[in-house]
Design an enzyme around this catalytic site. Structure first.
Site, PDB file in Angstrom:
ATOM      1  N   ASN A  45       0.838  -1.210   0.000  1.00 27.71           N
ATOM      2  CA  ASN A  45       0.000   0.000   0.000  1.00 27.71           C
ATOM      3  C   ASN A  45       0.867   1.253   0.000  1.00 27.71           C
ATOM      4  O   ASN A  45       1.900   1.327   0.681  1.00 27.71           O
ATOM      5  CB  ASN A  45      -0.992  -0.003   1.161  1.00 27.71           C
ATOM      6  CG  ASN A  45      -0.372  -0.197   2.524  1.00 27.71           C
ATOM      7  OD1 ASN A  45       0.650  -0.857   2.660  1.00 27.71           O
ATOM      8  ND2 ASN A  45      -0.990   0.358   3.534  1.00 27.71           N
ATOM      9  N   ILE A  46       0.424   2.225  -0.781  1.00 24.15           N
ATOM     10  CA  ILE A  46       1.163   3.484  -0.928  1.00 24.15           C
ATOM     11  C   ILE A  46       0.196   4.619  -0.614  1.00 24.15           C
ATOM     12  O   ILE A  46      -0.745   4.867  -1.375  1.00 24.15           O
ATOM     13  CB  ILE A  46       1.745   3.629  -2.354  1.00 24.15           C
ATOM     14  CG1 ILE A  46       2.623   2.420  -2.692  1.00 24.15           C
ATOM     15  CG2 ILE A  46       2.533   4.932  -2.473  1.00 24.15           C
ATOM     16  CD1 ILE A  46       3.070   2.345  -4.136  1.00 24.15           C
ATOM     17  N   GLU A  47       0.423   5.255   0.527  1.00 22.94           N
ATOM     18  CA  GLU A  47      -0.502   6.293   0.976  1.00 22.94           C
ATOM     19  C   GLU A  47      -0.061   7.665   0.482  1.00 22.94           C
ATOM     20  O   GLU A  47       1.024   7.832  -0.088  1.00 22.94           O
ATOM     21  CB  GLU A  47      -0.593   6.253   2.516  1.00 22.94           C
ATOM     22  CG  GLU A  47      -1.144   4.918   2.977  1.00 22.94           C
ATOM     23  CD  GLU A  47      -1.399   4.840   4.474  1.00 22.94           C
ATOM     24  OE1 GLU A  47      -0.904   5.702   5.233  1.00 22.94           O
ATOM     25  OE2 GLU A  47      -2.118   3.897   4.876  1.00 22.94           O
ATOM     26  N   ASN A  48      -0.953   8.633   0.705  1.00 19.34           N
ATOM     27  CA  ASN A  48      -0.692   9.983   0.240  1.00 19.34           C
ATOM     28  C   ASN A  48      -1.276  10.977   1.234  1.00 19.34           C
ATOM     29  O   ASN A  48      -2.316  10.687   1.846  1.00 19.34           O
ATOM     30  CB  ASN A  48      -1.333  10.167  -1.148  1.00 19.34           C
ATOM     31  CG  ASN A  48      -0.911  11.460  -1.786  1.00 19.34           C
ATOM     32  OD1 ASN A  48      -1.529  12.498  -1.575  1.00 19.34           O
ATOM     33  ND2 ASN A  48       0.144  11.415  -2.561  1.00 19.34           N
ATOM     34  N   TYR A  51      -4.809  11.531   1.257  1.00 17.48           N
ATOM     35  CA  TYR A  51      -5.577  10.334   1.651  1.00 17.48           C
ATOM     36  C   TYR A  51      -6.240   9.616   0.469  1.00 17.48           C
ATOM     37  O   TYR A  51      -6.022   8.434   0.250  1.00 17.48           O
ATOM     38  CB  TYR A  51      -6.642  10.658   2.708  1.00 17.48           C
ATOM     39  CG  TYR A  51      -6.101  11.006   4.086  1.00 17.48           C
ATOM     40  CD1 TYR A  51      -4.814  11.514   4.244  1.00 17.48           C
ATOM     41  CD2 TYR A  51      -6.880  10.842   5.219  1.00 17.48           C
ATOM     42  CE1 TYR A  51      -4.332  11.847   5.499  1.00 17.48           C
ATOM     43  CE2 TYR A  51      -6.400  11.170   6.484  1.00 17.48           C
ATOM     44  CZ  TYR A  51      -5.115  11.679   6.610  1.00 17.48           C
ATOM     45  OH  TYR A  51      -4.630  12.005   7.853  1.00 17.48           O
ATOM     46  N   CYS A  56      -4.152   0.752  -2.604  1.00 22.25           N
ATOM     47  CA  CYS A  56      -4.011  -0.470  -1.811  1.00 22.25           C
ATOM     48  C   CYS A  56      -2.966  -1.407  -2.418  1.00 22.25           C
ATOM     49  O   CYS A  56      -2.706  -1.380  -3.630  1.00 22.25           O
ATOM     50  CB  CYS A  56      -5.332  -1.222  -1.747  1.00 22.25           C
ATOM     51  SG  CYS A  56      -6.638  -0.397  -0.846  1.00 22.25           S
ATOM     52  N   GLU A  58      -3.150  -4.567  -3.053  1.00 19.86           N
ATOM     53  CA  GLU A  58      -3.673  -5.482  -4.082  1.00 19.86           C
ATOM     54  C   GLU A  58      -3.629  -4.833  -5.456  1.00 19.86           C
ATOM     55  O   GLU A  58      -3.248  -5.444  -6.446  1.00 19.86           O
ATOM     56  CB  GLU A  58      -5.128  -5.863  -3.772  1.00 19.86           C
ATOM     57  CG  GLU A  58      -5.332  -6.616  -2.476  1.00 19.86           C
ATOM     58  CD  GLU A  58      -5.572  -5.700  -1.284  1.00 19.86           C
ATOM     59  OE1 GLU A  58      -4.950  -4.624  -1.196  1.00 19.86           O
ATOM     60  OE2 GLU A  58      -6.390  -6.085  -0.434  1.00 19.86           O
ATOM     61  N   CYS A  89     -10.595  -4.490   0.090  1.00 19.11           N
ATOM     62  CA  CYS A  89     -11.677  -3.503   0.056  1.00 19.11           C
ATOM     63  C   CYS A  89     -12.501  -3.689  -1.228  1.00 19.11           C
ATOM     64  O   CYS A  89     -12.107  -4.409  -2.152  1.00 19.11           O
ATOM     65  CB  CYS A  89     -11.100  -2.088   0.135  1.00 19.11           C
ATOM     66  SG  CYS A  89     -10.360  -1.516  -1.407  1.00 19.11           S
ATOM     67  N   CYS A  92     -10.765  -2.846  -4.517  1.00 23.39           N
ATOM     68  CA  CYS A  92      -9.791  -3.877  -4.936  1.00 23.39           C
ATOM     69  C   CYS A  92     -10.508  -5.119  -5.455  1.00 23.39           C
ATOM     70  O   CYS A  92     -10.064  -5.730  -6.432  1.00 23.39           O
ATOM     71  CB  CYS A  92      -8.861  -4.241  -3.787  1.00 23.39           C
ATOM     72  SG  CYS A  92      -7.622  -2.973  -3.489  1.00 23.39           S
TER      73      CYS A  92
END
Ligand code: THU
Length: 130
Positions: A45-48, A51, A56, A58, A89, A92
């Site tokens: 997962n790569i967040e920002n 938000y 995700c 997957e 989720c 995904c």
């Protein structure tokens, strides 16, 4: 699925989770997909800061596979350290369903491994509307 393949997928997902960029949730996730040609692609997962731009694990794994020309997936593993296993989720699930029919979805943590079918997690999907 062969035990060896299962272990390889879980290992790839676990390894990918170590690269998680999740400073906002502190919830690392790793995923790995097996393609029909036998290759494994992993993602995390790569967040920002905004938000909503978060991706995700997957989807990162699947997009890596597709961008390498692999559009048929035959299994997916997800690793988290959550006491309760983390399910994919809804977004995904929709993306997974684009690139397979019904596949095993393996949920793993350090303590538990459970295998579901995609059809259990997503009995109905939105398909091609045209
Ligand atoms: N996350 C995933 O990577 N996969 C899922 O299926 C659910 C949630 C990530 C997104 C976010 O970085 C963190 O977990 C908390 O929601």
């Amino acid at each position: 699925m062969q035990e060896e393949t299962l272990d390889m997928l879980i290992d790839a997902a676990t390894e990918a989770s170590r690269n998680s960029y999740s400073p906002y949730s502190s919830f690392p996730v790793g995923a790995a997909v097996l393609t029909e040609s036998g290759r494994i692609f992993s993602g995390t997962n790569i967040e920002n800061a905004s938000y909503g731009a978060t991706v995700c694990a997957e989807r990162v794994a699947i997009f890596k596979a597709v961008s390498e020309g692999e559009t048929k997936i035959s299994a997916l593993a997800i690793f988290t350290t959550a006491a309760n296993l983390a399910f994919p989720c809804g977004m995904c699930l929709q993306v997974i369903s684009e690139f397979c029919e019904d596949i095993p979805v393996i949920l793993a943590s350090d303590a538990v491994v459970r295998i579901y079918q995609l059809s259990e997690l997503m009995p109905h999907r939105f398909g091609d509307a045209s």
